[in-house]
Design a protein around this motif. Sequence first.
Motif, PDB file in Angstrom:
ATOM      1  N   ALA A 133       0.837  -1.208   0.000  1.00  0.00           N
ATOM      2  CA  ALA A 133       0.000   0.000   0.000  1.00  0.00           C
ATOM      3  C   ALA A 133       0.869   1.254   0.000  1.00  0.00           C
ATOM      4  CB  ALA A 133      -0.933  -0.002   1.213  1.00  0.00           C
ATOM      5  N   ILE A 134       1.924   1.241   0.792  1.00  0.00           N
ATOM      6  CA  ILE A 134       2.837   2.392   0.826  1.00  0.00           C
ATOM      7  C   ILE A 134       3.496   2.580  -0.533  1.00  0.00           C
ATOM      8  CG2 ILE A 134       5.010   3.256   1.806  1.00  0.00           C
ATOM      9  CD1 ILE A 134       4.087   2.053   4.497  1.00  0.00           C
ATOM     10  N   THR A 140       6.755  11.257  -2.621  1.00  0.00           N
ATOM     11  CA  THR A 140       6.834  12.278  -1.574  1.00  0.00           C
ATOM     12  C   THR A 140       6.119  11.817  -0.307  1.00  0.00           C
ATOM     13  OG1 THR A 140       4.902  13.392  -2.517  1.00  0.00           O
ATOM     14  CG2 THR A 140       7.073  14.244  -3.135  1.00  0.00           C
ATOM     15  N   HIS A 141       4.977  11.121  -0.482  1.00  0.00           N
ATOM     16  CA  HIS A 141       4.258  10.600   0.683  1.00  0.00           C
ATOM     17  C   HIS A 141       5.017   9.444   1.308  1.00  0.00           C
ATOM     18  CE1 HIS A 141       0.195  12.314  -0.905  1.00  0.00           C
ATOM     19  NE2 HIS A 141       0.873  13.214  -0.222  1.00  0.00           N
ATOM     20  N   GLN A 142       5.616   8.596   0.480  1.00  0.00           N
ATOM     21  CA  GLN A 142       6.411   7.483   0.997  1.00  0.00           C
ATOM     22  C   GLN A 142       7.555   7.999   1.867  1.00  0.00           C
ATOM     23  OE1 GLN A 142       7.731   4.619  -1.955  1.00  0.00           O
ATOM     24  NE2 GLN A 142       5.899   5.013  -3.187  1.00  0.00           N
ATOM     25  N   ALA A 143       8.282   8.978   1.355  1.00  0.00           N
ATOM     26  CA  ALA A 143       9.423   9.520   2.095  1.00  0.00           C
ATOM     27  C   ALA A 143       8.974  10.180   3.391  1.00  0.00           C
ATOM     28  CB  ALA A 143      10.184  10.525   1.229  1.00  0.00           C
ATOM     29  N   THR A 144       7.874  10.920   3.335  1.00  0.00           N
ATOM     30  CA  THR A 144       7.365  11.600   4.524  1.00  0.00           C
ATOM     31  C   THR A 144       6.975  10.595   5.599  1.00  0.00           C
ATOM     32  OG1 THR A 144       6.570  13.417   3.154  1.00  0.00           O
ATOM     33  CG2 THR A 144       5.654  13.251   5.367  1.00  0.00           C
ATOM     34  N   LEU A 145       6.237   9.563   5.208  1.00  0.00           N
ATOM     35  CA  LEU A 145       5.843   8.528   6.175  1.00  0.00           C
ATOM     36  C   LEU A 145       7.059   7.825   6.773  1.00  0.00           C
ATOM     37  CD1 LEU A 145       2.832   6.813   4.350  1.00  0.00           C
ATOM     38  CD2 LEU A 145       2.734   8.136   6.467  1.00  0.00           C
ATOM     39  N   ARG A 177      -1.927   9.135   5.191  1.00  0.00           N
ATOM     40  CA  ARG A 177      -2.696   8.277   6.103  1.00  0.00           C
ATOM     41  C   ARG A 177      -4.064   7.947   5.512  1.00  0.00           C
ATOM     42  NH1 ARG A 177      -1.260  12.359  10.559  1.00  0.00           N
ATOM     43  NH2 ARG A 177       0.744  11.621  11.313  1.00  0.00           N
ATOM     44  N   ASP A 178      -4.731   8.976   4.940  1.00  0.00           N
ATOM     45  CA  ASP A 178      -6.045   8.759   4.338  1.00  0.00           C
ATOM     46  C   ASP A 178      -5.958   7.768   3.179  1.00  0.00           C
ATOM     47  OD1 ASP A 178      -7.159  10.544   6.130  1.00  0.00           O
ATOM     48  OD2 ASP A 178      -7.273  12.213   4.691  1.00  0.00           O
ATOM     49  N   LYS A 179      -4.967   7.942   2.328  1.00  0.00           N
ATOM     50  CA  LYS A 179      -4.809   7.044   1.173  1.00  0.00           C
ATOM     51  C   LYS A 179      -4.490   5.624   1.639  1.00  0.00           C
ATOM     52  CE  LYS A 179      -3.398  10.577  -2.114  1.00  0.00           C
ATOM     53  NZ  LYS A 179      -2.308  11.139  -2.919  1.00  0.00           N
ATOM     54  N   LEU A 184      -5.700  -0.008   2.289  1.00  0.00           N
ATOM     55  CA  LEU A 184      -5.707  -1.189   3.150  1.00  0.00           C
ATOM     56  C   LEU A 184      -7.119  -1.730   3.352  1.00  0.00           C
ATOM     57  CD1 LEU A 184      -2.972  -0.134   5.701  1.00  0.00           C
ATOM     58  CD2 LEU A 184      -2.798  -1.883   3.933  1.00  0.00           C
ATOM     59  N   LYS A 185      -8.095  -0.833   3.429  1.00  0.00           N
ATOM     60  CA  LYS A 185      -9.479  -1.271   3.550  1.00  0.00           C
ATOM     61  C   LYS A 185      -9.886  -2.000   2.278  1.00  0.00           C
ATOM     62  CE  LYS A 185     -13.199   0.827   5.786  1.00  0.00           C
ATOM     63  NZ  LYS A 185     -14.061   1.990   6.017  1.00  0.00           N
ATOM     64  N   GLY A 186      -9.464  -1.518   1.123  1.00  0.00           N
ATOM     65  CA  GLY A 186      -9.752  -2.162  -0.151  1.00  0.00           C
ATOM     66  C   GLY A 186      -9.148  -3.544  -0.219  1.00  0.00           C
ATOM     67  N   ASP A 187      -7.906  -3.710   0.304  1.00  0.00           N
ATOM     68  CA  ASP A 187      -7.254  -5.014   0.311  1.00  0.00           C
ATOM     69  C   ASP A 187      -8.031  -6.006   1.168  1.00  0.00           C
ATOM     70  OD1 ASP A 187      -5.303  -4.145  -1.372  1.00  0.00           O
ATOM     71  OD2 ASP A 187      -3.766  -3.888   0.168  1.00  0.00           O
ATOM     72  N   LYS A 188      -8.532  -5.558   2.327  1.00  0.00           N
ATOM     73  CA  LYS A 188      -9.289  -6.443   3.220  1.00  0.00           C
ATOM     74  C   LYS A 188     -10.598  -6.865   2.558  1.00  0.00           C
ATOM     75  CE  LYS A 188      -7.408  -4.858   7.580  1.00  0.00           C
ATOM     76  NZ  LYS A 188      -7.662  -4.119   8.812  1.00  0.00           N
ATOM     77  N   ASN A 189     -11.265  -5.897   1.861  1.00  0.00           N
ATOM     78  CA  ASN A 189     -12.511  -6.223   1.177  1.00  0.00           C
ATOM     79  C   ASN A 189     -12.263  -7.208   0.037  1.00  0.00           C
ATOM     80  OD1 ASN A 189     -13.943  -4.533   2.839  1.00  0.00           O
ATOM     81  ND2 ASN A 189     -13.918  -2.800   1.438  1.00  0.00           N
TER      82      ASN A 189
END
Length: 193
Positions: A133-134, A140-145, A177-179, A184-189
């Motif tokens: 998911a990451i 840019t989001h990957q690096a920030t997280l 975080r939102d993405k 992750l919710k999509g993966d569980k579904n």
Amino acid sequence: MEQSKASSAQKARALEAYLVASARMGDTAAMDQLVRLVQPHLLRHANRLLGDAEGARDVTQTAWVDILRGLARLREVAAFRAFAMQIVTRKVAAAIKTRQRDREIAAGWAEEGEFTTAPLGEQTADAQNVRDAIARLPPTHQATLALFYLDEMTVAEVATALDVPVGTIKTRLMHARDKLRVLLKGDKNDQTG
């Protein structure tokens, strides 16, 4: 357990600050120890941004020259990690620009050519789902997280490391975080459905 992890991180930061102060005074043994202590963090950061382990090693190696030269202008020894990450970030940006230019030249010779990266290794299913998911997030989001959660940097330190305003980091963290939640919710579904 969280408290011992925080205590360990504080001790590592204190040792880092001591080594930076000693290195600034010309202590070569302290410089060597500082490089050994911080190199894994810089290497992970460069690899996350670049997606290429060998390229990340090259970038961090050249970054250390600038990092050590810049110690004298570093105002606060506690800010060393963010200072070093910022230099690595800039070196990675330069490496990416060089790669893009090389790709444009290569495109003139060939129609197609893509770079791929090898997986980092086997992980548990949950950890792998999070990593996948990451990996779908923008770099840019990957690096920030990664800087915020894995390297345990403050928002201000992440902003310095990535050379962007603090507000931008807060926004990136919120959107990332939102993405992730949606992914992750999509993966569980997908698994239950």
